[in-house]
Write a protein that holds these residues in place. Structure first.
Motif, PDB file in Angstrom:
ATOM      1  N   SER A 104     -16.157   7.621   0.557  1.00  0.00           N
ATOM      2  CA  SER A 104     -16.710   7.756  -0.786  1.00  0.00           C
ATOM      3  C   SER A 104     -16.070   6.799  -1.790  1.00  0.00           C
ATOM      4  O   SER A 104     -16.711   6.368  -2.741  1.00  0.00           O
ATOM      5  N   ILE A 105     -14.796   6.504  -1.578  1.00  0.00           N
ATOM      6  CA  ILE A 105     -14.060   5.647  -2.515  1.00  0.00           C
ATOM      7  C   ILE A 105     -13.441   4.493  -1.723  1.00  0.00           C
ATOM      8  O   ILE A 105     -12.267   4.540  -1.340  1.00  0.00           O
ATOM      9  N   LYS A 163       0.834  -1.200   0.000  1.00  0.00           N
ATOM     10  CA  LYS A 163       0.000   0.000   0.000  1.00  0.00           C
ATOM     11  C   LYS A 163       0.869   1.250   0.000  1.00  0.00           C
ATOM     12  O   LYS A 163       1.962   1.259   0.562  1.00  0.00           O
ATOM     13  N   LEU A 164       0.357   2.286  -0.630  1.00  0.00           N
ATOM     14  CA  LEU A 164       0.971   3.603  -0.496  1.00  0.00           C
ATOM     15  C   LEU A 164       0.716   4.077   0.925  1.00  0.00           C
ATOM     16  O   LEU A 164      -0.325   3.768   1.500  1.00  0.00           O
ATOM     17  N   VAL A 165       1.624   4.826   1.474  1.00  0.00           N
ATOM     18  CA  VAL A 165       1.431   5.367   2.812  1.00  0.00           C
ATOM     19  C   VAL A 165       1.242   6.870   2.703  1.00  0.00           C
ATOM     20  O   VAL A 165       2.069   7.581   2.140  1.00  0.00           O
ATOM     21  N   MET A 166       0.113   7.325   3.226  1.00  0.00           N
ATOM     22  CA  MET A 166      -0.188   8.755   3.279  1.00  0.00           C
ATOM     23  C   MET A 166       0.076   9.213   4.712  1.00  0.00           C
ATOM     24  O   MET A 166      -0.609   8.809   5.636  1.00  0.00           O
ATOM     25  N   LYS A 187      -5.646   0.294  -1.126  1.00  0.00           N
ATOM     26  CA  LYS A 187      -4.429   0.756  -1.780  1.00  0.00           C
ATOM     27  C   LYS A 187      -3.621   1.783  -0.993  1.00  0.00           C
ATOM     28  O   LYS A 187      -2.464   2.012  -1.283  1.00  0.00           O
ATOM     29  N   ILE A 188      -4.278   2.433  -0.024  1.00  0.00           N
ATOM     30  CA  ILE A 188      -3.610   3.517   0.711  1.00  0.00           C
ATOM     31  C   ILE A 188      -3.754   3.303   2.210  1.00  0.00           C
ATOM     32  O   ILE A 188      -4.849   3.076   2.714  1.00  0.00           O
TER      33      ILE A 188
END
Length: 75
Positions: free
Chosen positions: A39-40, A8-11, A46-47
């Motif tokens: 909403s998504i 996963k991308l990390v925010m 993925k994040i």
């Protein structure tokens, strides 16, 4: 068959570490991120979201001095 490991991308969401007393901008940032993920739903797959104290020594050593709120994706 080649099995790929998909990470996963990390925010990194860097805020003041005062959950009850977030400033208006930090509060709005958290609300927008929450609404975005609601909403998504695919974003959750993925994040990964990491809420961090922008004023911690670890954060300052890693990113330098920043003004909250700050969002960094994959460092």
């Amino acid at each position: 068959m080649d099995d790929k490991i998909i990470s996963k991308l990390v925010m990194h969401v860097l805020l003041k570490d005062e959950e009850e007393n977030y400033c208006a901008k930090c509060c709005k940032t958290v609300n927008i991120i929450d609404r975005m993920f609601a909403s998504i739903p695919e974003f959750k797959e993925k994040i990964e979201v990491s809420y961090e104290d922008i004023y911690s020594n670890d954060t300052k050593n890693k990113y330098g001095d920043l003004i909250p709120p700050t969002i960094l994706i994959e460092d």
